[in-house]
Each structure stands twice: as structure tokens, then as C-alpha cells.
Design an enzyme around this catalytic site. Structure first.
Site, PDB file in Angstrom:
ATOM      1  CG  ASP A  73       9.957   4.734  -7.040  1.00  0.00           C
ATOM      2  OD1 ASP A  73       8.768   5.804  -7.788  1.00  0.00           O
ATOM      3  OD2 ASP A  73      11.161   4.909  -8.419  1.00  0.00           O
ATOM      4  CG  HIS A  74       6.776   2.170  -1.119  1.00  0.00           C
ATOM      5  ND1 HIS A  74       6.715   1.624  -0.132  1.00  0.00           N
ATOM      6  CD2 HIS A  74       5.901   3.134  -1.958  1.00  0.00           C
ATOM      7  CE1 HIS A  74       5.778   2.080   0.369  1.00  0.00           C
ATOM      8  NE2 HIS A  74       5.433   3.349  -0.630  1.00  0.00           N
ATOM      9  N   PRO A  75      10.236  -0.580  -2.368  1.00  0.00           N
ATOM     10  CG  PRO A  75      11.519  -1.953  -0.898  1.00  0.00           C
ATOM     11  CD  PRO A  75      10.453  -0.326  -0.657  1.00  0.00           C
TER      12      PRO A  75
END
Length: 207
Positions: free
Chosen positions: A73-75
Site C-alpha cells: 500500500d501507499h500511505p
């Protein structure tokens, strides 16, 4: 074409990148695979162009081509989704990387059970558990846990049906044939050609 015979030594095909990963006996990794923080247990294999991260895969798992397991995931809680905040050196902002971010991302494991079948192009999201004997249809996107011996398909993936009755599923879990030795599987090979009721009748009573 030369006949292929798998051995206790894992077979890794060309153009693969494996980082911090462990392969069991009689395993095979298809061409152009990327593994990061992965355990691939005995007899399991992947097809071509698979991308697997932060995953533990059981024995006898059948993983078709172009499968993605544990995509990172990206933040989403930061002002930006972009990786310049955790791969800072790439852009010359400051030295070092976001250690805690990567540590947390690696801790979200995906678990694939024994004797599973992951269809072509399926995506298994981080933190999902696929139960023993389950089937994931081609192109499915799995966002929730899949119960043992359940067939799921679609986007997002939904249960289609159970492969067997609850009684048979319970008995297969007790037999645990995937833990049998190579010698026992070879000796009792014809048992695996039986119908499921005959297999259960023969092997459940033996325990």
C-alpha cells in the site's frame, strides 16, 4: 523438449528476483517472478510473471501466471500518496528511508493455505488468508479471508460454493495429507486418483 523432473532442490527459472525469501523442496518459480519476504513451502509453484510480497504460502499450492499476492500500500493518511515521502533519497530530499513505514508494511502478511489454486491474474490483497483447499478464480480480487475448500470469484471476490461437505472438510483437515512424506505420497499415489469419499474412507480411518 527435455522432460522436466522436479527435485528437492527448488527450481527457479530465468529473470527472477527473490529477496529475503525461502523455498521448500520440489518447488518451482516461473520466469519473471518477483518475491520479497516470501515463504513458498514444499511442492508449491508459481507460473510466469507473478509478483509476491510479504506472504506465507503453504504446501502444494498451485499459483497460475500473472498472480499478484500482497500488493503493498501507499500511505493514504499522509498529504500525498507518492513514494517521495518514504523513498526520499531517490529525489534528493534527505538521506535514509522511512524505516517504520517499511517495517509496518512488511508486517501485514498474506497467508495462502495448503493445496490451494490461485487462478490466472488473480490479486490477493495484503492481510488476507486463503484457507486450505480453496480456489480463487481467474482475475478475482480477494479483499477478505476465504474459508477452506471454498471457491471464490469476481471483483471483489465472493464465495461461489464449497467444494465438499463440512464433514469431508473436517476429515481432510484431520488427515493432513499435505504433511505426508515424499515416500508415503509415492507409495499411496493411487489414493489421490480416488473419488473424495473413497479417499476419506480409506485414510481417515487409518489415523
Amino acid at each position: 523438449m527435455e522432460k522436466k523432473i522436479l527435485t528437492e532442490e527448488p527450481q527457479v527459472h530465468e529473470n527472477c528476483e527473490l529477496t529475503n525469501s525461502k523455498l521448500g523442496q520440489y518447488t518451482e518459480v516461473g520466469i519473471f517472478n518477483f518475491f520479497e519476504n516470501v515463504t513458498l513451502d514444499d511442492y508449491s509453484y508459481t507460473g510466469q510473471f507473478c509478483f509476491v510480497q510479504n506472504a506465507e504460502i503453504g504446501k502444494f499450492s498451485n499459483i497460475a501466471a500473472m498472480v499478484r499476492i500482497g500488493p503493498t500500500d501507499h500511505p493514504i493518511d499522509r498529504p500525498t500518496l507518492h513514494h517521495f515521502t518514504y523513498r526520499r533519497e531517490l529525489y534528493g530530499f534527505e538521506s535514509g528511508q522511512d524505516v517504520e513505514f517499511f517495517k509496518n508494511r512488511a508486517s501485514i502478511k498474506t497467508y495462502i493455505g495448503h493445496d490451494t489454486w490461485i487462478g490466472h491474474g488473480a490479486i490477493i490483497m495484503p492481510g488476507v488468508t486463503i484457507g486450505n483447499g480453496a480456489i480463487v478464480g481467474s482475475g478475482a480480487v480477494v479483499t477478505k479471508d476465504v474459508a477452506p475448500y471454498t471457491i471464490v470469484a469476481g471483483v471483489p471476490a465472493k464465495p461461489i460454493r464449497k467444494r465438499f461437505s463440512e464433514d469431508i472438510i473436517f476429515k481432510l483437515a484431520q488427515i493432513k495429507w499435505w504433511d505426508w512424506s515424499y515416500a508415503k505420497i509415492k507409495e499411496d499415489f493411487n489414493d489421490f486418483l480416488l473419488d473424495i469419499d473413497s479417499f476419506i474412507l480409506k485414510n481417515y480411518e487409518k489415523r
